[in-house]
Design a protein around this motif. Structure first.
Motif, PDB file in Angstrom:
ATOM      1  N   VAL A   1       0.933  -1.361   0.002  1.00 30.15           N
ATOM      2  CA  VAL A   1      -0.165   0.110   0.040  1.00 30.15           C
ATOM      3  C   VAL A   1       1.014   1.370  -0.066  1.00 30.15           C
ATOM      4  CG1 VAL A   1      -2.033   1.310   1.101  1.00 30.15           C
ATOM      5  CG2 VAL A   1      -1.695  -1.307   1.401  1.00 30.15           C
TER       6      VAL A   1
ATOM      7  N   LYS B   1      -5.475   1.052  -0.758  1.00 31.26           N
ATOM      8  CA  LYS B   1      -5.449  -0.306  -1.083  1.00 31.26           C
ATOM      9  C   LYS B   1      -4.074  -0.609  -1.513  1.00 31.26           C
ATOM     10  CE  LYS B   1      -6.455   0.083  -5.972  1.00 31.26           C
ATOM     11  NZ  LYS B   1      -6.891  -0.609  -7.103  1.00 31.26           N
ATOM     12  N   SER B   2      -3.739  -1.866  -1.668  1.00 36.18           N
ATOM     13  CA  SER B   2      -2.433  -2.246  -2.330  1.00 36.18           C
ATOM     14  C   SER B   2      -2.361  -2.553  -3.806  1.00 36.18           C
ATOM     15  CB  SER B   2      -2.236  -3.807  -1.544  1.00 36.18           C
ATOM     16  OG  SER B   2      -1.005  -4.411  -2.171  1.00 36.18           O
TER      17      SER B   2
END
Lengths: 459, 591
Positions: free
Chosen positions: B185, B191-192
């Motif tokens: 992230v 989010k990753s």
């Protein structure tokens, strides 16, 4: 016209004066307007002296003229009444009427004076008389240049009329306008200023370096000056690199080796930059970004022979990959002066700068510490601007670093002091130009080249 | 040159002194930095957004200060204020130390061999017990930004990552992995992303897209992990969100990945020396051990002091002032350089200078010499002027005017100073006013006097060139002589300019035009009669000219010359059969 002129001049030959131009015109059966024109012209050449007069006079209108012949409408009506009582309705109060209006109108028609009451009486009626201005001349006498006949009028003394110059009459010359424009060749102001700067350098004992080589290698432009290879000035957005010829063919190998060493690991008392030095980077050709590239070649050449002190200067074109605006161009002129001698001090540098700038009319200088990769100490030169009332930067200066001079082979006790400044800025200030493109390049205003004064730097 | 923006009030608080703007500018000038602009945060925003709004009185004043390109230590308030405090003798030079930490407690950074394919070097350090506030925090971020822009060459040479150490677990690894193997992230995201997708994502990021090219075409991307495989950073693009520092962060882990080790060390030293003043133990930095795959390990930061021995004579001889050793060391102290005299040997006085890790700009004794000169004051150095010559302004001006007249297609003549008394006056229709220098023992009538004007010589030249095609256009700029009571000998010279046109017509208007051109090149404007700010032309009555065709030239209220059609009588006197116009000006009056 000529006849009128002869009449006037001829009349004055035997008479003291013409008392009234109008009278004169009617006496001699001449057109008064023409008489006036001739008087004006003769007066201009001082053949005669005359005083202009303006009179306001009354003249009859069409209706006024009619009544002047036929009598006033009232009297006409009176006269229309039959002699003896045929009109019963009409009872005549008087047997005789005096036509006052007709009398006044006739007086005016004949050009005689009518008193104020009379005028008021006529003005009381509609459109009988109107006022007109009359102008003419009175007391027309001989002037200082009087002659019974007018001499010939000339505009210039010529080969043809030189013989009989005594009879010549000249048209008045207007000294309130400028003379005839000249057909001449004129020099560009930028180069006029360059000439003055060049003279100043020569007077200070500097000899000119050959700078007629625009294409330079990165080596002489940067590396020889101990400018690190990652220096921002070596970015493509500051410098023009070349596609053809893209690299230099030769460099003095043993000197290159010394330069590489001083960059990578130092020497001559220096730590160096402790980073890799790449030959490919040094080989890259470019358009020289400063004339110091030539200085580095000259100093290297100097170091190859037994040492002699030198004073060098140059004024020539340099190139920068910069956006063009009111104050920046991609090419401009750099002036550079340097002294190479044993035992030079910062005091010598400040002294020579004071001498140089005093000749340009800048006697008040201040020096600010600055950074430049190839000079240490580095000084920005500020001059007090009397009009702006503040200090403004006018150039850069410094002592060349030992990391630059020692690898060339210059003796340890030899110092180089140097300074540089642009040619365009002082020229723009001198000639009051605020857009550099008006001064230099194809968008130049040719009128500006023609109008400008000589460069009085130091004079 | 880089510019740093610093709140004026915070700067003055840090300096322990308030300045007027003028006094502060003077301090900057002497130290070698420059106050470039005075503005406010809101004014900057207004300018960026092109809003026209009145300024509030309470807006914080921002000083924009220009810093020399090699002084990375001055790129933030902390470093700049410290340097000025030391310069003003308000603070001792700080001594930076490494925390005394045992071999087993030292933080470890393991470098994997694949990194050599893309970004081979890493240096690290820890700042313990840092107290941030908003201003300090912003300054810390700004400094990284300035370093990235300057010495790091837009992150291509060095990229800095700073982390909240308490969110991480050492030892750390520096690796280089295929893009598809990296997932994390990133900072400011929730989010990753996989590294290759992230690169794609940042192509539309105005700030980050310029750094993508540095690794874009590499099969492996550099990445830093902690022992739990948490990504610290993805250099030189972005840090991980996990270890982001906040105002509450106490312990800061700093890592610099690089392609140039020297610059990485300078960057790390700049970061830790400027911000260690906020550490619990002031100026103390906790080291990190970096171990490469070949087993070689290094302790960073490298705070070693660089010692340089500089002969006193080198300093004084280069500057051109005589100073005692003690004076030099005390001047150097003000420039943050510890210095002391060495044991004298061979009657040579030398100074040992300890260059601190914050002064990477000091490479050679000449840099030390410059610092002595700055502390001494460039403007206090006694000057020596080299021998040089100065030309006489009158002759310089004469030469410039000579060229200008020639460019107007007049040919230069050089005539005699000596003339007859007749030529001086009678032949010019003039009364002898006894103003000329008279020779007692003339050998011939040609040498009875010195010319009062250039006119006789010019007219004689025309008279002697009857066969020359017309028009003849000639000029001369030279001296005339006259009696002068104010001079010891009773006579003086005056520099005159004369020009003549001779042809089928007199060329009066052309000579008039030449007068205008002379005034133009002297930068004297044409003005209405009786206006004393420029020049005007007024009808004159001189006997050598034709009446009505002659005028005086009046410059700033002073008559400096005449021009006109040469009187036919005068032409006749000089045996000239064509009409001529002539101008003569006293150019000394224009100097």
């Amino acid at each position: 016209m000529a006849e009128t002129e002869r009449s006037i001049l001829g009349f004055l030959q035997n008479s003291d004066q013409i008392s009234d131009s109008g009278q004169f015109s009617s006496d001699h059966n001449l057109d008064h307007d023409q008489v006036k024109n001739v008087i004006k012209s003769l007066q201009a050449f001082r053949y005669i002296d005359a005083q202009e007069v303006i009179r306001k006079t009354w003249v009859l209108t069409e209706e006024g003229n009619k009544y002047a012949t036929q009598g006033s409408p009232e009297v006409q009506l009176f006269s229309a009444v039959p002699e003896e009582g045929s009109i019963s309705m009409v009872e005549l109060k008087v047997q005789h009427v005096e036509d006052k209006m007709k009398g006044l109108l006739l007086q005016i028609q004949q050009g005689k004076e009518v008193d104020k009451d009379g005028i008021d009486f006529l003005k009381g009626r509609k459109k009988l008389i109107e006022q007109v201005k009359w102008n003419g001349y009175c007391s027309i006498k001989k002037g200082p240049n009087y002659a019974p006949e007018r001499r010939k009028v000339s505009t210039d003394l010529t080969r043809e009329n030189l013989e009989n110059w005594k009879e010549l009459e000249f048209k008045e010359y207007n000294f309130n306008t400028k003379g005839a424009p000249l057909d001449s060749g004129l020099l560009h102001p930028l180069l006029k200023v360059r000439k003055q700067f060049k003279d100043i350098f020569v007077q200070m004992g500097f000899e000119e370096m050959p700078t007629n080589n625009f294409v330079e290698s990165s080596f002489w432009n940067f590396d020889a000056l101990f400018q690190p290879q990652q220096h921002p000035a070596r970015d493509s957005h500051d410098t023009f690199f070349l596609k053809a010829p893209c690299t230099t063919r030769t460099l003095p190998e043993d000197y290159v080796e010394k330069v590489k060493r001083v960059h990578e690991s130092g020497g001559y008392g220096s730590r160096g930059y402790s980073c890799d030095w790449k030959r490919e980077e040094a080989n890259k050709n470019l358009l020289r970004t400063h004339t110091t590239a030539v200085s580095s070649r000259m100093l290297y050449a100097l170091a190859q022979k037994p040492f002699v002190p030198k004073k060098y200067f140059s004024i020539d074109r340099v190139f920068r990959n910069e956006a063009v605006d009111r104050t920046h161009l991609a090419e401009f002129h750099q002036m550079e002066g340097l002294i190479c001698d044993r035992g030079l001090t910062l005091g010598d540098l400040i002294g020579v700068l004071k001498d140089f700038f005093a000749r340009l009319g800048m006697p008040k200088l201040m020096f600010k510490p600055a950074y430049n990769p190839y000079t240490e100490p580095s000084m920005e030169i500020f001059s007090y601007h009397e009009k702006l009332g503040k200090w403004v930067e006018i150039g850069n200066s410094g002592m060349f670093r030992p990391e630059m001079l020692r690898p060339m082979g210059l003796p340890e006790d030899v110092q180089v002091i140097a300074w540089g400044l642009g040619l365009e800025r002082p020229t723009m200030i001198l000639y009051g130009i605020d857009n550099i493109r008006d001064l230099f390049g194809h968008k130049v205003d040719l009128g500006l080249i023609k109008r400008n004064p000589i460069c009085r730097i130091g004079i | 040159m880089p510019t740093v923006s610093i709140g004026r009030d915070r700067l003055f608080a840090a300096l322990g002194e308030s300045y007027t703007q003028e006094d502060f500018e003077d301090l900057c000038f002497r130290f070698g930095i420059e106050l470039d602009d005075v503005t406010t945060e809101k004014a900057i925003i207004r300018k960026e957004k092109h809003i026209d709004e009145e300024a509030d009185d309470d807006e914080e004043i921002i000083y924009k200060i220009e810093i020399p390109a090699n002084r990375y230590d001055l790129l933030c308030l902390e470093g700049l204020a410290q340097a000025l405090r030391v310069f003003n003798k308000k603070q001792e030079i700080p001594t930076y130390t490494l925390a005394d930490i045992t071999k087993d407690k030292i933080l470890q950074m393991k470098v994997k061999p694949e990194t050599s394919r893309i970004r081979p070097f890493i240096v690290c350090a820890v700042l313990r017990g840092v107290t941030f506030d908003e201003a300090r925090y912003n300054s810390f971020i700004d400094l990284q930004d300035k370093l990235h822009q300057n010495i790091c060459r837009r992150r291509s040479l060095v990229a800095i990552g700073t982390h909240d150490l308490d969110t991480l677990q050492g030892p750390f690894t520096y690796e280089a992995l295929p893009p598809t193997d990296i997932n994390f992230v990133p900072l400011k995201q929730t989010k990753s992303y996989r590294a290759d997708k992230l690169m794609e994502f940042y192509k539309s990021d105005m700030k980050l897209k310029k750094f993508l090219h540095i690794i874009e075409n590499s099969p492996v991307f550099p990445v830093l992990y902690d022992s739990k495989r948490t990504v610290l950073s993805f250099p030189p693009i972005i840090n991980g969100a996990h270890s982001a520092i906040t105002l509450q962060t106490k312990n800061v882990f700093i890592e610099c990945t690089a392609t140039d080790l020297t610059k990485a060390k300078i960057v790390l030293n700049t970061m830790v020396t400027t911000f260690s003043e906020y550490c619990e133990r002031k100026f103390e930095i906790e080291p990190v051990e970096v171990t490469y795959d070949d087993g070689k390990s290094y302790i960073y930061p490298d705070l070693a002091v660089y010692d340089m021995e500089v002969p006193l004579s080198y300093i004084t001889d280069s500057i051109g002032v005589s100073l005692e050793v003690e004076q030099v060391t005390s001047l150097l102290t003000r420039m943050q350089l510890h210095a002391e005299p060495t044991e004298p040997s061979d009657n040579q006085c030398a100074i040992k200078v300890h260059v601190p890790p914050s002064r990477s700009d000091v490479l050679h004794p000449c840099d030390v010499m410059e610092d002595v000169a700055i502390a001494y004051g460039f403007n206090n150095i006694p000057t020596r002027s080299p021998a040089s010559i100065k030309p006489l302004p009158l002759n310089e001006l004469t030469d410039l005017l000579r060229i200008e007249i020639a460019m107007n297609v007049y040919t230069e003549v050089v005539t005699w100073i000596l003339c007859s008394r007749k030529e001086n006056f009678a032949l010019l229709n003039r009364e002898d006013d006894n103003s000329a220098v008279i020779i007692e023992n003339p050998r011939s009538a040609d040498f009875e006097a010195m010319r009062r004007t250039l006119m006789p010589g010019i007219l004689k030249t025309v008279g002697s060139n009857k066969d020359h095609p017309k028009p003849i256009k000639i000029y001369e700029i030279s001296d005339v002589a006259m009696l002068d009571e104010s001079k010891d000998v009773g006579a003086s010279n005056r520099r005159h300019l004369a020009a003549l046109h001779c042809g089928a017509t007199s060329g009066f208007e052309l000579i008039h035009g030449l007068v205008d051109r002379i005034m133009e090149v002297m930068a004297i404007p044409f003005v209405p009669v009786n206006d004393n700010t420029g020049y005007y032309i007024k009808l004159s009555q001189e006997p050598e000219f034709l009446p009505g065709r002659q005028a005086s030239i009046v410059v700033r209220g002073k008559q400096i010359g005449n021009f006109g059609i040469v009187h036919p009588q005068v032409l006749n006197n000089f045996d000239i059969t064509d009409p001529c116009s002539f101008v003569e000006i006293d150019i000394q009056a224009l100097l």
